[in-house]
Write an enzyme that holds these catalytic residues in place. Structure first.
Site, PDB file in Angstrom:
ATOM      1  N   SER A 132       0.866  -1.186   0.000  1.00  0.00           N
ATOM      2  CA  SER A 132       0.000   0.000   0.000  1.00  0.00           C
ATOM      3  C   SER A 132       0.898   1.230   0.000  1.00  0.00           C
ATOM      4  O   SER A 132       2.062   1.145   0.410  1.00  0.00           O
ATOM      5  CB  SER A 132      -0.848  -0.005   1.275  1.00  0.00           C
ATOM      6  OG  SER A 132      -1.563   1.197   1.419  1.00  0.00           O
ATOM      7  N   TYR A 145      -2.924  -0.867  10.645  1.00  0.00           N
ATOM      8  CA  TYR A 145      -2.825  -1.214   9.207  1.00  0.00           C
ATOM      9  C   TYR A 145      -1.459  -0.797   8.650  1.00  0.00           C
ATOM     10  O   TYR A 145      -0.795  -1.586   7.973  1.00  0.00           O
ATOM     11  CB  TYR A 145      -3.956  -0.511   8.456  1.00  0.00           C
ATOM     12  CG  TYR A 145      -3.947  -0.761   6.958  1.00  0.00           C
ATOM     13  CD1 TYR A 145      -4.298  -2.009   6.441  1.00  0.00           C
ATOM     14  CD2 TYR A 145      -3.621   0.254   6.057  1.00  0.00           C
ATOM     15  CE1 TYR A 145      -4.308  -2.240   5.066  1.00  0.00           C
ATOM     16  CE2 TYR A 145      -3.630   0.037   4.690  1.00  0.00           C
ATOM     17  CZ  TYR A 145      -3.974  -1.209   4.197  1.00  0.00           C
ATOM     18  OH  TYR A 145      -3.974  -1.432   2.835  1.00  0.00           O
TER      19      TYR A 145
HETATM   20  N1  LIG Z   1      -8.567  -0.364  -1.955  1.00  0.00           N
HETATM   21  C1  LIG Z   1      -7.607   0.422  -1.488  1.00  0.00           C
HETATM   22  O1  LIG Z   1      -7.779   1.637  -1.334  1.00  0.00           O
HETATM   23  C2  LIG Z   1      -6.256  -0.171  -1.185  1.00  0.00           C
HETATM   24  C3  LIG Z   1      -5.148   0.705  -1.145  1.00  0.00           C
HETATM   25  C4  LIG Z   1      -3.896   0.189  -0.861  1.00  0.00           C
HETATM   26  C5  LIG Z   1      -3.742  -1.166  -0.638  1.00  0.00           C
HETATM   27  N2  LIG Z   1      -4.825  -1.989  -0.671  1.00  0.00           N
HETATM   28  C6  LIG Z   1      -4.604  -3.423  -0.431  1.00  0.00           C
HETATM   29  O2  LIG Z   1      -5.025  -4.128  -1.566  1.00  0.00           O
HETATM   30  C7  LIG Z   1      -5.374  -5.459  -1.202  1.00  0.00           C
HETATM   31  C8  LIG Z   1      -6.701  -5.822  -1.850  1.00  0.00           C
HETATM   32  O3  LIG Z   1      -7.695  -4.951  -1.344  1.00  0.00           O
HETATM   33  P1  LIG Z   1      -8.927  -4.471  -2.229  1.00  0.00           P
HETATM   34  O4  LIG Z   1      -8.831  -3.012  -2.380  1.00  0.00           O
HETATM   35  O5  LIG Z   1      -9.087  -5.294  -3.435  1.00  0.00           O
HETATM   36  O6  LIG Z   1     -10.120  -4.737  -1.174  1.00  0.00           O
HETATM   37  P2  LIG Z   1     -11.284  -5.830  -1.176  1.00  0.00           P
HETATM   38  O7  LIG Z   1     -12.145  -5.644  -2.362  1.00  0.00           O
HETATM   39  O8  LIG Z   1     -11.889  -5.732   0.180  1.00  0.00           O
HETATM   40  O9  LIG Z   1     -10.523  -7.220  -1.328  1.00  0.00           O
HETATM   41  C9  LIG Z   1      -9.819  -7.802  -0.283  1.00  0.00           C
HETATM   42  C10 LIG Z   1      -9.699  -9.266  -0.550  1.00  0.00           C
HETATM   43  O10 LIG Z   1      -8.953  -9.876   0.508  1.00  0.00           O
HETATM   44  C11 LIG Z   1      -9.668 -11.005   0.924  1.00  0.00           C
HETATM   45  N3  LIG Z   1      -9.346 -11.446   2.272  1.00  0.00           N
HETATM   46  C12 LIG Z   1      -9.452 -10.781   3.441  1.00  0.00           C
HETATM   47  N4  LIG Z   1      -9.057 -11.579   4.451  1.00  0.00           N
HETATM   48  C13 LIG Z   1      -8.695 -12.760   3.890  1.00  0.00           C
HETATM   49  C14 LIG Z   1      -8.221 -13.996   4.389  1.00  0.00           C
HETATM   50  N5  LIG Z   1      -8.033 -14.200   5.707  1.00  0.00           N
HETATM   51  N6  LIG Z   1      -7.919 -14.997   3.505  1.00  0.00           N
HETATM   52  C15 LIG Z   1      -8.114 -14.823   2.186  1.00  0.00           C
HETATM   53  N7  LIG Z   1      -8.594 -13.691   1.654  1.00  0.00           N
HETATM   54  C16 LIG Z   1      -8.887 -12.685   2.507  1.00  0.00           C
HETATM   55  C17 LIG Z   1     -11.128 -10.623   0.780  1.00  0.00           C
HETATM   56  O11 LIG Z   1     -11.919 -11.788   0.818  1.00  0.00           O
HETATM   57  P3  LIG Z   1     -13.467 -11.770   1.260  1.00  0.00           P
HETATM   58  O12 LIG Z   1     -14.227 -11.420   0.011  1.00  0.00           O
HETATM   59  O13 LIG Z   1     -13.707 -13.168   1.725  1.00  0.00           O
HETATM   60  O14 LIG Z   1     -13.613 -10.753   2.349  1.00  0.00           O
HETATM   61  C18 LIG Z   1     -11.056  -9.968  -0.602  1.00  0.00           C
HETATM   62  O15 LIG Z   1     -11.014 -10.933  -1.619  1.00  0.00           O
HETATM   63  C19 LIG Z   1      -5.361  -5.502   0.317  1.00  0.00           C
HETATM   64  O16 LIG Z   1      -4.164  -6.114   0.766  1.00  0.00           O
HETATM   65  C20 LIG Z   1      -5.388  -4.032   0.700  1.00  0.00           C
HETATM   66  O17 LIG Z   1      -4.775  -3.819   1.956  1.00  0.00           O
HETATM   67  C21 LIG Z   1      -6.076  -1.525  -0.949  1.00  0.00           C
END
Ligand SMILES: NC(=O)c1ccc[n+]([C@@H]2O[C@H](COP(=O)([O-])OP(=O)(O)OC[C@H]3O[C@@H](n4cnc5c(N)ncnc54)[C@H](OP(=O)(O)O)[C@@H]3O)[C@@H](O)[C@H]2O)c1
Length: 266
Positions: A132, A145
């Protein structure tokens, strides 16, 4: 045909990356903790959906072994699963922070450990990680986080040294705000002592998502990182992240943190 295994592919960045790599002709192993793939993933013949919870070593081992038996080898691991715990440090409990680290830190370590024997025997492999912008800089109320993402940045920066001899390359994708399920899934913890500050600072953070790009933008960066042949550790996951890193590089930390405070603590 190359093969990528992605964690957290049910929604957001993981799902967009699964679809993007599939469209580029890759075999994709889209893993998710609840195996209920939506029609977009299920509709692609070169996407295999498997159950994998990054906090459960049995499910990690099972998914990795199934993927290897089906495709012979894995070329790219994308450690992407994660979520955010937010709130004042005094508001969150030790167990909430441990849960945050179980997913964002130990989850990444455990999936990486499970795949390394395959990468070593192939003398090749790329480990991509969604860290991130919050793994390079910090934001108010995100101490849990931010520290989890900083941990992965440090872990991966060190790990790359010992893995070079086996032809294994590490690349961190660092997005700023992205439209996905991420904001809706933030575990926000209140505490009356901090509520005045927390409510406005959290609103300041959420305001930053109004013009956030969609997850496809990050999927393209992940594809570039997987295919550019460079031994480069860090990739800005979105244009906004690139801009933030430039400002951070340019300014002394004291000035930089004042800008973050002015933007968020309205
Ligand atoms: N969106 C942002 O603004 C942003 C910015 C910087 C970094 N990130 C990072 O990007 C990554 C993906 O996030 P995203 O934005 O795509 O959010 P998201 O749509 O909420 O996706 C997160 C994914 O992680 C999965 N997950 C959570 N806990 C898990 C576990 N114990 N085992 C397996 N899967 C698990 C969720 O599964 P479920 O569907 O089962 O909950 C979902 O598939 C994360 O690491 C996040 O920290 C996001």
């Amino acid at each position: 045909m190359k093969t990528i295994l992605i964690t957290g592919a049910s929604t957001g960045i993981g799902k967009a990356t699964a679809l993007y790599f599939a469209d580029k002709g890759w075999n994709v192993i889209a893993t998710m903790r609840n195996l209920v793939p939506d029609s977009a993933l299920a509709g692609k013949t070169n996407i295999t959906c498997l159950q994998l919870d990054v906090t459960d070593n049995v499910s990690i081992e099972s998914a990795v072994q199934k993927a290897i038996s089906k495709f012979g080898k894995i070329d790219v691991l994308f450690n992407n699963a994660g979520y955010a715990l937010a709130g004042a440090f005094e508001a969150v409990t030790e167990s909430q922070i441990r849960k945050q680290f179980e997913t964002n830190v130990f989850g990444v370590m455990n999936v990486t450990r499970a795949i390394l024997p395959n990468f070593r025997s192939n003398h090749a492999g790329i480990i991509l990680n969604t860290t991130s912008s919050g793994g390079i800089i910090t934001f108010p109320l995100y101490s849990a986080y931010n520290s989890s993402k900083w941990a992965i940045e440090g872990f991966m920066e060190s790990l790359q040294f010992e893995l070079r001899q086996f032809g294994i390359v590490i690349k961190n994708i660092e997005p700023a705000g992205v439209k996905s399920e991420f904001v809706g899934n933030i575990e926000f913890i209140s505490n009356p002592v901090y509520d005045n500050y927390s409510n406005s600072a959290q609103q300041g953070t959420l305001d930053g998502y109004k013009n956030a790009p969609t997850a496809d933008v990050v999927a393209k960066v992940a594809y570039k990182a997987a295919t550019d042949g460079k031994k480069k550790l860090r990739y800005a996951g979105t244009p906004q992240a690139g801009f933030i890193f430039f400002i951070r590089w340019l300014l002394p930390l004291k000035w930089f943190t004042s800008i973050i405070a002015n933007q968020i603590e309205k």
